[in-house]
Design a protein around this motif. Sequence first.
Motif, PDB file in Angstrom:
ATOM      1  N   TYR A 225       0.832  -1.206   0.000  1.00  0.00           N
ATOM      2  CA  TYR A 225       0.000   0.000   0.000  1.00  0.00           C
ATOM      3  C   TYR A 225       0.869   1.259   0.000  1.00  0.00           C
ATOM      4  CZ  TYR A 225      -2.463   3.905   2.122  1.00  0.00           C
ATOM      5  OH  TYR A 225      -2.933   5.166   2.401  1.00  0.00           O
ATOM      6  N   GLU A 229       1.133   4.193  -2.838  1.00  0.00           N
ATOM      7  CA  GLU A 229       0.874   5.616  -2.600  1.00  0.00           C
ATOM      8  C   GLU A 229       2.037   6.474  -3.088  1.00  0.00           C
ATOM      9  OE1 GLU A 229      -1.758   7.008  -2.020  1.00  0.00           O
ATOM     10  OE2 GLU A 229      -2.960   6.154  -0.420  1.00  0.00           O
ATOM     11  N   TRP A 232       1.588   6.678  -6.810  1.00  0.00           N
ATOM     12  CA  TRP A 232       0.504   7.579  -7.206  1.00  0.00           C
ATOM     13  C   TRP A 232       0.879   9.041  -7.009  1.00  0.00           C
ATOM     14  CZ3 TRP A 232      -2.990   6.554 -10.437  1.00  0.00           C
ATOM     15  CH2 TRP A 232      -3.583   5.285 -10.521  1.00  0.00           C
ATOM     16  N   GLU A 363       0.647  13.244   4.791  1.00  0.00           N
ATOM     17  CA  GLU A 363      -0.451  12.852   3.929  1.00  0.00           C
ATOM     18  C   GLU A 363      -1.408  11.914   4.654  1.00  0.00           C
ATOM     19  OE1 GLU A 363      -0.927  13.993   0.713  1.00  0.00           O
ATOM     20  OE2 GLU A 363       0.720  15.337   1.308  1.00  0.00           O
ATOM     21  N   ASP A 365      -4.074   8.736   4.988  1.00  0.00           N
ATOM     22  CA  ASP A 365      -4.235   7.438   4.348  1.00  0.00           C
ATOM     23  C   ASP A 365      -5.459   7.445   3.437  1.00  0.00           C
ATOM     24  OD1 ASP A 365      -2.077   5.819   5.237  1.00  0.00           O
ATOM     25  OD2 ASP A 365      -2.990   5.712   7.231  1.00  0.00           O
ATOM     26  N   ASN A 366      -5.421   6.579   2.446  1.00  0.00           N
ATOM     27  CA  ASN A 366      -6.529   6.412   1.519  1.00  0.00           C
ATOM     28  C   ASN A 366      -7.169   5.061   1.832  1.00  0.00           C
ATOM     29  OD1 ASN A 366      -7.965   5.490  -0.895  1.00  0.00           O
ATOM     30  ND2 ASN A 366      -7.122   7.304  -1.894  1.00  0.00           N
ATOM     31  N   GLU A 368      -9.671   3.453   0.641  1.00  0.00           N
ATOM     32  CA  GLU A 368     -10.016   2.610  -0.509  1.00  0.00           C
ATOM     33  C   GLU A 368      -8.779   1.859  -1.005  1.00  0.00           C
ATOM     34  OE1 GLU A 368     -11.936   2.978  -5.023  1.00  0.00           O
ATOM     35  OE2 GLU A 368     -11.847   4.729  -3.684  1.00  0.00           O
ATOM     36  N   ARG A 369      -7.668   2.548  -1.113  1.00  0.00           N
ATOM     37  CA  ARG A 369      -6.443   1.884  -1.575  1.00  0.00           C
ATOM     38  C   ARG A 369      -5.929   0.895  -0.525  1.00  0.00           C
ATOM     39  NH1 ARG A 369      -3.679   7.271  -4.152  1.00  0.00           N
ATOM     40  NH2 ARG A 369      -4.887   7.293  -6.101  1.00  0.00           N
ATOM     41  N   GLN A 370      -6.086   1.220   0.734  1.00  0.00           N
ATOM     42  CA  GLN A 370      -5.698   0.272   1.782  1.00  0.00           C
ATOM     43  C   GLN A 370      -6.473  -1.036   1.633  1.00  0.00           C
ATOM     44  OE1 GLN A 370      -6.401   2.666   5.325  1.00  0.00           O
ATOM     45  NE2 GLN A 370      -4.191   2.767   5.743  1.00  0.00           N
TER      46      GLN A 370
END
Length: 545
Positions: A225, A229, A232, A363, A365-366, A368-370
Amino acid sequence: MTSRPLPLFATALTLALSACADDGDSAPAGTGDSGSETGAADTSTGEVDPDDGTTASMSTGMPDDADTGSTTGEPLTRLEAIHRGLNIAMFQCTGRAWPGITGNIQSSQILLVSEDEATAYLWNDQQLGAVPPELTEVDFASLGPEWLSTFGVGIYNDVVTLGISLDDTAETNALLEEAGVPPWHDYALNLAFHEGMHFLSGQGDWNVMPGSRSLPYPEPWQPRYLRAELGWALRTELEAGTSELGPAAFWRETVRELYADDMNAIAAYDITEGSAEYGSAMMSALADLGCDATDDELVDAVIERLDIYASLSRYSGGREPYDLGVLAGLHLQRLEPNGWQSFVENGTTMQALLFAQSEPGVEPDNAERQAEAQTAVDARNVIAAERIEPMLLDMADPDFYRLPIPFSWIQGSFSPGGFYYLADDPQQTQILLSYSALHLSTGGTEIDVDALTSIVGVANPCAVGPGIVLLLPASAVADNDDGTVTSSDEQVVFEDLTATVIEDGDALPWLCPEELAAHPPNPGLLGAVGISESGRPFVLELPLP
């Protein structure tokens, strides 16, 4: 002709599409790359007149017009398109992709082989010395089996040569088209560009410390993850045309802080695979736009195709060095064109160069990506467990033979489903998941292995150094009463192998081959080649780290 020093890489692997979980990327990649030797200097620019890039005729009928493929405007045939791309990106202006490699690339050859059509073509035949290089047909019947795999690196006519299968790459083209992700160029060119960076450019002489790309089993999802990130954040800035590196620096520092050992181990691959994939992407841009394109135009062309080079959607540890290499390389090329590559060759990752002066931000955490990362890694762990756990039981079972074989017996391609190490084992024992390959013993016995999960590099009572340990039921092995044995096992098949049964200290039987030698049975071949279940081309240093 005297060839330059051979690369230290012993084996290479390349992309194969698969719908299964991406366990093959995890470790693969490998490259341990490297070496402590310094590469030979490129004493001349090696550049040639742009007008000479692709206009030479060849035995296969290369047309005169470099853009359309013919003076009548007809489309290029497949061979013509491959020839044109090689001449531009790997001869005419190779140094635009990575400075200093031109001389090495121009003194190498590429052998394109079709087993289906029993034909073979040699690009840049050093005996001809044609400028620009021609594509000449060679005698297919004279080629050994090592040249029939997806790709391989060896010596042909005393010259370091990269072999590429026209058949396998055509199949990959079709698979990519069916998947809705057509490659920028023919996959044969993509393969030539990436593997050319590894094996023909002199990368084996770079000053890169050994590393490991094997993933722990079981695999944690958090590093995947965090590295996604990071990717991205870099991709977002590239596509926006900006260079705000604070967010990306935050993710890099976070993963390095939490998973320092793994990040230190993968750094070698961030260098070797990252640079090979970046160089391959820039060669693809050159093949498309030509040598007159500006640096900005080349970079922009790759950015337009980041879905090919850095999709970041699979949360795969094996793919990360490729994706991050392209992304970091593009940023560096924007900021400091052609001034950073020498640092990479001396062991500094592109990420370290890029973030040297960057202050990490903070930043969020996201979620959805996790969740995506956890789902992807959980699926890989299930597949890995289904293959590794039974193998470990068999390894301790006296009803199984353990057959250790040296890496040098691998013939042509080999296919692993993934590379792992046992996280709970103090020795961090290395595992090849679903390993397939054809082997040839020094005495000429073929050993065909199909999707067998195997241990690598463990001590054994046989006279075999680091290699692969094949497990097969003792009931499947017949004694031929002449010092040889034959296996009828579905996953490990051989006939008349000279071998002796020896028990180790735990009274476990080992089938020790007696046909060992210090050199490979095919000394002209520099590297056995493999195909991972998924991922991009990569190089693996053997023995496994």
